[in-house]
Design an enzyme around this catalytic site. Sequence first.
Site, PDB file in Angstrom:
ATOM      1  N   HIS A   1       0.815  -1.214   0.000  1.00 20.21           N
ATOM      2  CA  HIS A   1       0.000   0.000   0.000  1.00 20.21           C
ATOM      3  C   HIS A   1       0.852   1.270   0.000  1.00 20.21           C
ATOM      4  O   HIS A   1       0.602   2.216  -0.766  1.00 20.21           O
ATOM      5  CB  HIS A   1      -0.924  -0.014   1.221  1.00 20.21           C
ATOM      6  CG  HIS A   1      -1.914   1.097   1.275  1.00 20.21           C
ATOM      7  ND1 HIS A   1      -1.637   2.312   1.861  1.00 20.21           N
ATOM      8  CD2 HIS A   1      -3.190   1.184   0.822  1.00 20.21           C
ATOM      9  CE1 HIS A   1      -2.696   3.101   1.777  1.00 20.21           C
ATOM     10  NE2 HIS A   1      -3.658   2.441   1.151  1.00 20.21           N
TER      11      HIS A   1
ATOM     12  N   SER B   1      -7.370   6.349  -0.478  1.00 19.21           N
ATOM     13  CA  SER B   1      -5.923   6.270  -0.275  1.00 19.21           C
ATOM     14  C   SER B   1      -5.173   6.697  -1.527  1.00 19.21           C
ATOM     15  O   SER B   1      -4.060   7.219  -1.446  1.00 19.21           O
ATOM     16  CB  SER B   1      -5.510   4.833   0.064  1.00 19.21           C
ATOM     17  OG  SER B   1      -5.743   4.537   1.408  1.00 19.21           O
TER      18      SER B   1
END
Length: 942
Positions: free
Chosen positions: A339, A502
């Site tokens: 991520h 995100s």
Amino acid sequence: MFKKKIIFLSFSIILLIFVSKNENFLRLSENLIVRIFDGERASNIQTPIENLQENTSPVFENLNIQQNIPTIIDNNIQENQVAPQVNENIQNIQENIQENIENSPVINEIQEQTPPALTPNPEIMEDIQIPEIVENVVNEMPLINTPATSEIIPKITESLSFRNQKCLRNSLRNSLESINDENKIDIILSYKNISIENNNIIQEIENFLNQTKLPFRKHTLIDAVSIRQIEKRQVRELLNELKSKSILNDETLNDEDDKQKIAKCNVYLEYDHKLTLKLNSSNKYIESGRVHDDLKINGAGIKVAILDTGIDIHHPGFSNQIIDSIDYTGEGVYDLNGHGTHVACIVGCNKGEYLGIAPEAKLINIKTTGKEGEGSMSDTISGLEYALKKEADIANISLGALIENCDGSDALSRAVDEAYNEGLFVITAAGNFGPKKNTISTPGCAQKALTVGAVDESGYIADFSSRGPTTDNRFKPDIFAPGVDITSAWIDEQYVVIDGTSQAAPHAAGVVALLMSANPNLNNDEIKNVLNLTSDSLGKEYDYLGNQGIINAFDAISPYVEEVEYEQEIKEPAKDTAEQVPVKNTPLKEENFSEDSIMQENSTIDINFKFDDKSESVSDLNEAQANLQKCLNNSQQSEQKKECQKIFLDNQIKIKKQELDKENKEKTNKLNQNLLLLGQESGKINDNAKTKLRTILDQINKTILIDKANEIIFEETNNLILKIKNNEIKIQDIESLEKIFIDQIDRNTEEKYQKNYIPFKDVDDNKWFFTFVDEVKKLKIVSGYTDLKGNPTGEFGPSNLTTVAEALKMALESSGYGQSISNGRPQNKKAENHWAMKYYLKAEELKLDIIKNILDDPNRPITREEFVKLQLEVFKITPLTTYSPIFSDIDEKSDFSGFIYRAYQDGVISGDSEKNTFRPRDNINRAELAKVLVQSINTYKK
């Protein structure tokens, strides 16, 4: 001693009976039997409380106070507070008891039935003050271990630690109530950096934590410590310790919300929430590619901190981008999840097929989240502190937690706000809890964070993207960016496609890096304002979200790279409204002594919506004045002189803006951004409206607005920008801005005068003569007019003509001579008994030749040639004897010509070179005179 015990015991029993009927006293039950009675011995009491209660009625009767007790208690103890007079009332009760004690046979019976355990602990009694007796007795007595109370003791004990603790956030309180004593949790304890009764709060907290050997971390952004793996019983012990030190002060609180609690509580505990991850056409969509290709801006010189799962620093998409790394998870700095690498590449990948938004920005790898995608609020706070330490410009946080009260009061949100205030621009993901409202996650709840929502390529908000408003009704997200089908780097040298806010957040982080690179002088608030005002509209279906739009990199950055110029006709200015004092004087024609006429005549000039770009870098007004005169002396054409004057006015405004207080400086910066953006947007409207709008913008730009006036114009310009963006602008809207601006001028001028930003009410900072009048006032050469009673009117009268007496005073004061100390009489009989008599005497003492020219009325206006001669004489400057006759209206044989050409040569005066005239016999007004005074001081005074 026996009587004292009996008195105390009797009074305690009386209170106990009343306690059972009064809920207010139950709220006072916050401690175990630790202060008045020895808790260990009290637990052995076997006498049923009912037996004691049966014996209390005779006590009431005999002591004659049965009716008084409830009244006294109600009057003196309200909502956990003991009134000052309670001491006197308790003493009265004790006296009543003592007077009747001998005659009360039931006392002996009670004493016989009362075990020794009820005897007050003498060591503790010594420390107890009388006003505390009521509270403590009520606290302790219900906890005596009897059949009547044994069932409720556990519940009361539990409530003592948590249920009634108002300095605990609800989520933590609920968590503590749901776990066993041995269960462990992570908490954040915020504290006030003060001392209570000589106890330093943080030192007491640290002492306790060190004694219990609990791991903790002290934070610097906010006054807080994060405590890991603390048992429920240890939380209770900590609270009791703080209570015993008089630090825990929740008894003073009512039902405040979390923001109020944090402000009022000496210590405040909350759950250290777990933060979770919020899961190639986007470059083109937000036009960052145009910024790279057309504007040549790539984010160079900007440092972006990525607070995430780490970064795969060996990924081929990064080349010398990652300049620092730190780990808060214990796993090492490398990304074991993917991520963080994905987020970092969106910001700054500089190699391969997928370039980041700011490929020349540098990245700081701050690992706050582990391989399972879970981190903590406290580690993220530490990450922000590290970003500040490493002088990062931007921090991206694509993590979050959905909390019960998204009002910006949680520890992480407060840390974000503090970091922002210290200069770190913090960008957060809104969260993936949409499409319902009120789903923003922390730290997106923070007041100062740029909270980013996600849109797809068509400009529709993604279903998963969290929506506002916040709990305290603020619009969030602040802006939207691409967050659907985003391709970016992954671990193991891969590229993967992911959806989420995100991914939207680092798009915004990249654009902010580009903007900072294009204009390093923008502060955080200005950046947010630029992004908002240049964003693309979401459409009317999203009006409920506020005015947020989709980020547009090119529109945000192009004003700082490309010069946006236009031609604008300067309208004739409004006439000077200064009161004419004295009345006999008349205003001059607009064709004035100095280069003032350059700005007064109709002309066409270029206005650059970077506004200050043409101004020189000067440190103060004196330097600006010197540069002006130098520029004028080196300029032969009228257009060149106009440019000199424009540069000077720009510098004058720029310098004065820097002298504003912090609050007004921030307001002015925001308004300047709006003016710049309106200049950009005005290209979208028709020519008539565009010309009118730009005329008003130029007027506003040349006026320093403060306080309420600034706020009003800022809101109006905001509204115009939005109307232009939505194609709703009308000429009436522009006229409305003009009217409101004019309406605000008088109030704004008065406010600036009261705050000493301007020297006089009729000398505003957008006037050519402002700096000169301001200087002569600071030098105490002038003080302005007074009324008939001698009170200052606050006016200078810049267009009023200058009398001979006034000119003589100002010339002598500017040269440092001042007035004569002689008691003689001046040669000029008309000056006898005049307020300027001693200045006439000083002129005679100095043997100034000008005296022969001013022997008539001291109250007549002085001419231009007379004042030039006077000013040079007081500085002992000799006239020229040979010169080129530039001015056609000067008699070379006059007594004044040599002085005029000397002043012209030295740059003290300029005249009108285009018309080759000086107008020597015209009268001089006070504004013109102030300029000559300052220029001569700067030139001649050593």
